[in-house]
Design a protein around this motif. Structure first.
Motif, PDB file in Angstrom:
ATOM      1  N   ASN A  19      43.258  26.207  30.586  1.00 34.27           N
ATOM      2  CA  ASN A  19      42.282  26.533  31.547  1.00 34.27           C
ATOM      3  C   ASN A  19      42.156  24.936  32.328  1.00 34.27           C
ATOM      4  O   ASN A  19      41.950  25.001  33.668  1.00 34.27           O
ATOM      5  N   MET A  22      45.472  24.715  34.486  1.00 36.67           N
ATOM      6  CA  MET A  22      45.484  25.953  35.375  1.00 36.67           C
ATOM      7  C   MET A  22      44.497  25.800  36.393  1.00 36.67           C
ATOM      8  O   MET A  22      44.627  26.308  37.479  1.00 36.67           O
ATOM      9  N   MET A  25      45.398  23.841  39.533  1.00 41.16           N
ATOM     10  CA  MET A  25      46.676  24.392  40.653  1.00 41.16           C
ATOM     11  C   MET A  25      46.061  25.194  41.811  1.00 41.16           C
ATOM     12  O   MET A  25      45.309  25.966  41.476  1.00 41.16           O
ATOM     13  N   GLN A  28      46.329  28.891  41.760  1.00 37.05           N
ATOM     14  CA  GLN A  28      46.153  29.637  40.397  1.00 37.05           C
ATOM     15  C   GLN A  28      44.815  30.499  40.788  1.00 37.05           C
ATOM     16  O   GLN A  28      43.981  29.977  41.424  1.00 37.05           O
ATOM     17  N   THR A  29      45.046  31.739  40.331  1.00 36.06           N
ATOM     18  CA  THR A  29      43.801  32.491  40.668  1.00 36.06           C
ATOM     19  C   THR A  29      42.681  32.259  39.756  1.00 36.06           C
ATOM     20  O   THR A  29      42.891  31.871  38.637  1.00 36.06           O
ATOM     21  N   LEU A  30      41.452  32.117  40.312  1.00 38.78           N
ATOM     22  CA  LEU A  30      40.237  31.815  39.845  1.00 38.78           C
ATOM     23  C   LEU A  30      39.081  32.593  39.671  1.00 38.78           C
ATOM     24  O   LEU A  30      39.020  33.301  40.704  1.00 38.78           O
ATOM     25  N   PRO A  45      40.626  30.236  34.938  1.00 40.08           N
ATOM     26  CA  PRO A  45      41.868  30.666  35.558  1.00 40.08           C
ATOM     27  C   PRO A  45      42.111  32.050  34.678  1.00 40.08           C
ATOM     28  O   PRO A  45      41.892  32.287  33.760  1.00 40.08           O
ATOM     29  N   GLY A  47      44.911  35.729  35.516  1.00 41.78           N
ATOM     30  CA  GLY A  47      46.071  36.566  36.276  1.00 41.78           C
ATOM     31  C   GLY A  47      45.518  37.916  36.537  1.00 41.78           C
ATOM     32  O   GLY A  47      44.724  38.476  35.697  1.00 41.78           O
ATOM     33  N   ASN A  82      45.353  33.136  45.854  1.00 35.31           N
ATOM     34  CA  ASN A  82      46.334  32.594  46.848  1.00 35.31           C
ATOM     35  C   ASN A  82      45.464  31.402  47.679  1.00 35.31           C
ATOM     36  O   ASN A  82      45.764  31.327  48.774  1.00 35.31           O
ATOM     37  N   ASN A 109      51.580  36.931  33.019  1.00 36.36           N
ATOM     38  CA  ASN A 109      50.073  36.913  32.435  1.00 36.36           C
ATOM     39  C   ASN A 109      50.027  38.132  31.588  1.00 36.36           C
ATOM     40  O   ASN A 109      49.173  37.920  30.599  1.00 36.36           O
TER      41      ASN A 109
END
Length: 129
Positions: A19, A22, A25, A28-30, A45, A47, A82, A109
């Motif tokens: 975590n 990630m 980044m 990265q979806t959070l 983080p 998916g 995004n 994921n």
């Protein structure tokens, strides 16, 4: 129910290594929840997949996950998809077939969630913006 050794090792790795990397980044979806005790924002983080005005994901440890406990206390969340933040309301869906749901989500994921998960729980976030 006590966590298994596998659960504890997985959670330790995610919290202190995965975590941390990630979460830094940019794309990265959070998921951001409000800490149920601290009241502070907590970012995780994960998916999942946006479908229209909804974001779907599966929690690998279900109601034992800290972010799921936070959602139960306050379902208002934010999701970074995004690189853009969206406000939303999270809904826990214990009656949804989490295994089937994983087949509709990004495969890398989903593989990790299936491999390490022990108490799968589907979550839908209704996005407000």
């Amino acid at each position: 129910m006590a966590d298994s050794v596998r659960d504890r090792v997985t959670k330790f790795f995610q919290k202190y290594f995965g975590n941390q990397v990630m979460g830094r980044m940019p794309f990265q979806t959070l998921l951001e929840t409000t800490g149920r005790t601290s009241g502070l924002p907590r970012q995780t983080p994960l998916g999942g997949k946006r479908i229209g005005d909804e974001f779907w994901f599966v929690s690998e440890f279900g109601e034992r996950s800290q972010y799921i406990r936070n959602i139960k206390a306050d379902p208002r969340v934010r999701v970074r998809i995004n690189g853009r933040w969206h406000r939303g309301t999270a809904h826990l869906l214990p009656d949804d077939d989490a295994e089937a749901r994983l087949r509709t989500l990004p495969s890398l994921n989903s593989f990790g969630v299936r491999t390490f998960g022990t108490n799968l729980l589907t979550v839908r976030v209704d996005l407000h913006d």
